[in-house]
Motif scaffolding. Structure first.
Motif, PDB file in Angstrom:
ATOM      1  N   VAL A  33      46.884  86.948  31.710  1.00  0.00           N
ATOM      2  CA  VAL A  33      47.848  86.159  32.484  1.00  0.00           C
ATOM      3  C   VAL A  33      49.268  86.728  32.283  1.00  0.00           C
ATOM      4  CG1 VAL A  33      48.961  83.883  32.627  1.00  0.00           C
ATOM      5  CG2 VAL A  33      46.477  84.024  32.471  1.00  0.00           C
ATOM      6  N   LYS A  36      49.882  89.988  34.047  1.00  0.00           N
ATOM      7  CA  LYS A  36      50.050  89.831  35.498  1.00  0.00           C
ATOM      8  C   LYS A  36      51.449  89.294  35.829  1.00  0.00           C
ATOM      9  CE  LYS A  36      45.478  90.042  37.178  1.00  0.00           C
ATOM     10  NZ  LYS A  36      45.581  91.257  38.002  1.00  0.00           N
ATOM     11  N   VAL A  37      51.957  88.383  34.986  1.00  0.00           N
ATOM     12  CA  VAL A  37      53.308  87.857  35.213  1.00  0.00           C
ATOM     13  C   VAL A  37      54.323  88.984  34.991  1.00  0.00           C
ATOM     14  CG1 VAL A  37      55.078  86.253  34.366  1.00  0.00           C
ATOM     15  CG2 VAL A  37      52.730  85.461  34.648  1.00  0.00           C
ATOM     16  N   LYS A  40      54.306  91.273  37.950  1.00  0.00           N
ATOM     17  CA  LYS A  40      54.949  90.649  39.107  1.00  0.00           C
ATOM     18  C   LYS A  40      56.468  90.681  38.958  1.00  0.00           C
ATOM     19  CE  LYS A  40      52.560  87.433  41.284  1.00  0.00           C
ATOM     20  NZ  LYS A  40      52.376  87.934  42.651  1.00  0.00           N
ATOM     21  N   THR A  64      53.764  83.319  42.772  1.00  0.00           N
ATOM     22  CA  THR A  64      52.445  82.949  42.254  1.00  0.00           C
ATOM     23  C   THR A  64      52.023  81.580  42.780  1.00  0.00           C
ATOM     24  OG1 THR A  64      53.039  84.167  40.272  1.00  0.00           O
ATOM     25  CG2 THR A  64      51.052  82.850  40.144  1.00  0.00           C
ATOM     26  N   TYR A  68      48.740  80.623  44.802  1.00  0.00           N
ATOM     27  CA  TYR A  68      47.882  79.566  44.259  1.00  0.00           C
ATOM     28  C   TYR A  68      47.587  78.518  45.329  1.00  0.00           C
ATOM     29  CZ  TYR A  68      46.550  75.360  41.713  1.00  0.00           C
ATOM     30  OH  TYR A  68      45.900  74.230  41.299  1.00  0.00           O
TER      31      TYR A  68
ATOM     32  N   MET B  65      50.203  81.266  37.063  1.00  0.00           N
ATOM     33  CA  MET B  65      49.300  82.425  37.112  1.00  0.00           C
ATOM     34  C   MET B  65      47.956  82.063  36.491  1.00  0.00           C
ATOM     35  SD  MET B  65      48.968  85.557  38.090  1.00  0.00           S
ATOM     36  CE  MET B  65      50.517  86.458  38.249  1.00  0.00           C
ATOM     37  N   TYR B  68      46.150  80.026  38.984  1.00  0.00           N
ATOM     38  CA  TYR B  68      45.761  80.902  40.093  1.00  0.00           C
ATOM     39  C   TYR B  68      44.511  81.723  39.736  1.00  0.00           C
ATOM     40  CZ  TYR B  68      45.801  84.919  43.224  1.00  0.00           C
ATOM     41  OH  TYR B  68      45.430  85.897  44.099  1.00  0.00           O
TER      42      TYR B  68
END
Lengths: 87, 87
Positions: A33, A36-37, A40, A64, A68, B65, B68
Motif C-alpha cells: 500500500v 503504491k502511495v 502515486k 485514489t 476507489y 489505497m 482500493y
C-alpha cells in the motif's frame, strides 16, 4: 479466527518520510500500500512541479478515492447483476 | 462519445484549502470525491492530534489505497468466479 486479526505495526517510507501504520493488515500488505502511495505521489509531483508535499499528498488521496469510488460502483453493479440473474 | 469525455476543471475545498482538479469526471463526482477525502482527513486528525496536515494527507492516501486494493481484489475474485461458471 482471532489470531488472524492481531494488530501489526509497520514502519514504511513514503515520499522520503517514515510513517508507522498500525492495523490488522499484514506488514507485507501495508508495504505494498505504502509503495503504491509513494509511486502515486511521485507521479503527481512529476506533472506538477510547483506543488508542495502537502498538496501532492492531498491530490494522491483524491486520485485514489476517485479510483476507489469507481471500482466500488463497478462491484455494486456486478453484485446487482448477479442478484438479478439468481431471481 | 467524445462529448462525454470533455475536460472539466473543478475547484474544491479540502481540509480548508482550495484545490483545482482537472479531469474527465463530472464536477459533481469530483465534489463527492473531495468531500470524502476531507472527511477522511478530519477523521484521521481526530484520532492523531499531533500529526501535521502533510502527514494526515499521506495517511488519508494510505487508508484509501488500502480500501482500493482490497475492493479491487474482491472484484477480481468475482470476475474469476463468473468466468469459471461460464466455462
Amino acid at each position: 479466527m482471532a489470531e488472524d486479526k492481531k494488530k501489526t505495526r509497520t514502519t514504511v517510507e513514503i515520499y522520503g518520510h517514515p510513517y508507522t501504520i498500525s492495523g490488522t493488515e499484514t506488514s507485507t500488505h501495508i508495504r505494498l500500500v505504502a509503495e503504491k502511495v509513494d509511486e502515486k505521489m511521485r507521479e503527481i509531483q512529476m506533472h506538477n512541479r510547483f506543488l508542495d508535499t502537502k498538496q501532492i499528498a492531498v491530490l494522491a488521496a483524491v486520485n485514489t478515492m476517485n479510483e476507489y469510488l469507481k471500482i466500488k460502483e463497478e462491484l455494486k453493479k456486478m453484485q446487482q447483476h448477479l442478484r438479478n440473474e439468481e431471481e
